[in-house]
Design a protein around this motif. Structure first.
Motif, PDB file in Angstrom:
ATOM      1  N   LYS A 156      -3.683  -1.925  11.214  1.00 47.67           N
ATOM      2  CA  LYS A 156      -4.781  -1.358  10.651  1.00 47.67           C
ATOM      3  C   LYS A 156      -5.294  -1.336   9.236  1.00 47.67           C
ATOM      4  CE  LYS A 156      -4.613   2.100  14.115  1.00 47.67           C
ATOM      5  NZ  LYS A 156      -4.587   3.483  14.559  1.00 47.67           N
ATOM      6  N   VAL A 157      -3.887  -1.611   8.876  1.00 46.04           N
ATOM      7  CA  VAL A 157      -3.976  -1.620   7.385  1.00 46.04           C
ATOM      8  C   VAL A 157      -4.655  -3.439   6.795  1.00 46.04           C
ATOM      9  CG1 VAL A 157      -1.672  -3.084   7.431  1.00 46.04           C
ATOM     10  CG2 VAL A 157      -2.725  -1.496   4.958  1.00 46.04           C
TER      11      VAL A 157
ATOM     12  N   LYS B  94       1.031  -0.860  -0.241  1.00 48.07           N
ATOM     13  CA  LYS B  94      -0.205  -0.708  -0.061  1.00 48.07           C
ATOM     14  C   LYS B  94       0.420   1.043   0.382  1.00 48.07           C
ATOM     15  CE  LYS B  94      -3.836   2.595   2.129  1.00 48.07           C
ATOM     16  NZ  LYS B  94      -4.603   1.713   3.652  1.00 48.07           N
ATOM     17  N   ASP B  95       0.594   2.436  -1.043  1.00 46.09           N
ATOM     18  CA  ASP B  95       1.498   3.388  -1.157  1.00 46.09           C
ATOM     19  C   ASP B  95       2.887   3.372  -0.921  1.00 46.09           C
ATOM     20  OD1 ASP B  95      -0.915   4.869  -0.879  1.00 46.09           O
ATOM     21  OD2 ASP B  95      -0.524   4.890   1.216  1.00 46.09           O
ATOM     22  N   GLY B  96       3.148   2.233  -1.535  1.00 42.50           N
ATOM     23  CA  GLY B  96       4.829   1.462  -1.854  1.00 42.50           C
ATOM     24  C   GLY B  96       5.346   1.008  -0.612  1.00 42.50           C
ATOM     25  N   GLU B  97       4.532   0.660   0.100  1.00 39.17           N
ATOM     26  CA  GLU B  97       4.814   0.542   1.779  1.00 39.17           C
ATOM     27  C   GLU B  97       4.647  -1.489   1.887  1.00 39.17           C
ATOM     28  OE1 GLU B  97       5.565   1.150   6.357  1.00 39.17           O
ATOM     29  OE2 GLU B  97       4.612   2.596   4.487  1.00 39.17           O
ATOM     30  N   ILE B  98       5.529  -2.471   1.820  1.00 42.52           N
ATOM     31  CA  ILE B  98       4.905  -3.817   1.989  1.00 42.52           C
ATOM     32  C   ILE B  98       4.814  -4.075   3.503  1.00 42.52           C
ATOM     33  CG2 ILE B  98       5.590  -5.918   1.875  1.00 42.52           C
ATOM     34  CD1 ILE B  98       6.976  -5.381  -0.119  1.00 42.52           C
TER      35      ILE B  98
END
Length: 102
Positions: A89-90, A74-78
């Motif tokens: 939360k994700v 999500k948004d370039g973050e794993i």
């Protein structure tokens, strides 16, 4: 040392003899411990090990590692989650089947 000197000045002969016995026992115990340490260190050296080698194995984490069950980007973050504990939360309000690691 001040306490010992004060005790010596005020103690009776029997108290001094008892203290001498305790001191001799403490000295013998300390010498035995030092001899045991030297013996163990010599054995470690003979086997080609270091003290750090022994400490390294005892300091490892005893808890088992848990495999990752879910992974999402999500948004370039794993983000990864094992499925244990509180849901991050994700991963709230998403279909976990989509992010299951096979």
């Amino acid at each position: 040392m001040k306490e010992i000197k004060s005790f010596i000045k005020s103690a009776s002969v029997s108290e001094l003899e008892k203290a001498l016995g305790l001191i001799n026992d403490a000295i013998a115990s300390q010498k035995a411990q030092e001899a045991a340490k030297a013996e163990v260190l010599a054995l470690i050296k003979d086997k080609g090990l270091t003290v750090e080698d022994l400490l390294e194995s005892t300091l490892t984490d005893k808890r088992s590692k848990v495999a990752i069950k879910y992974r999402m980007e999500k948004d370039g973050e794993i983000f990864e989650w094992s499925g244990r504990g509180k849901r991050p939360k994700v991963f709230v309000d998403v279909d976990l089947q989509q992010y299951a690691v096979i």
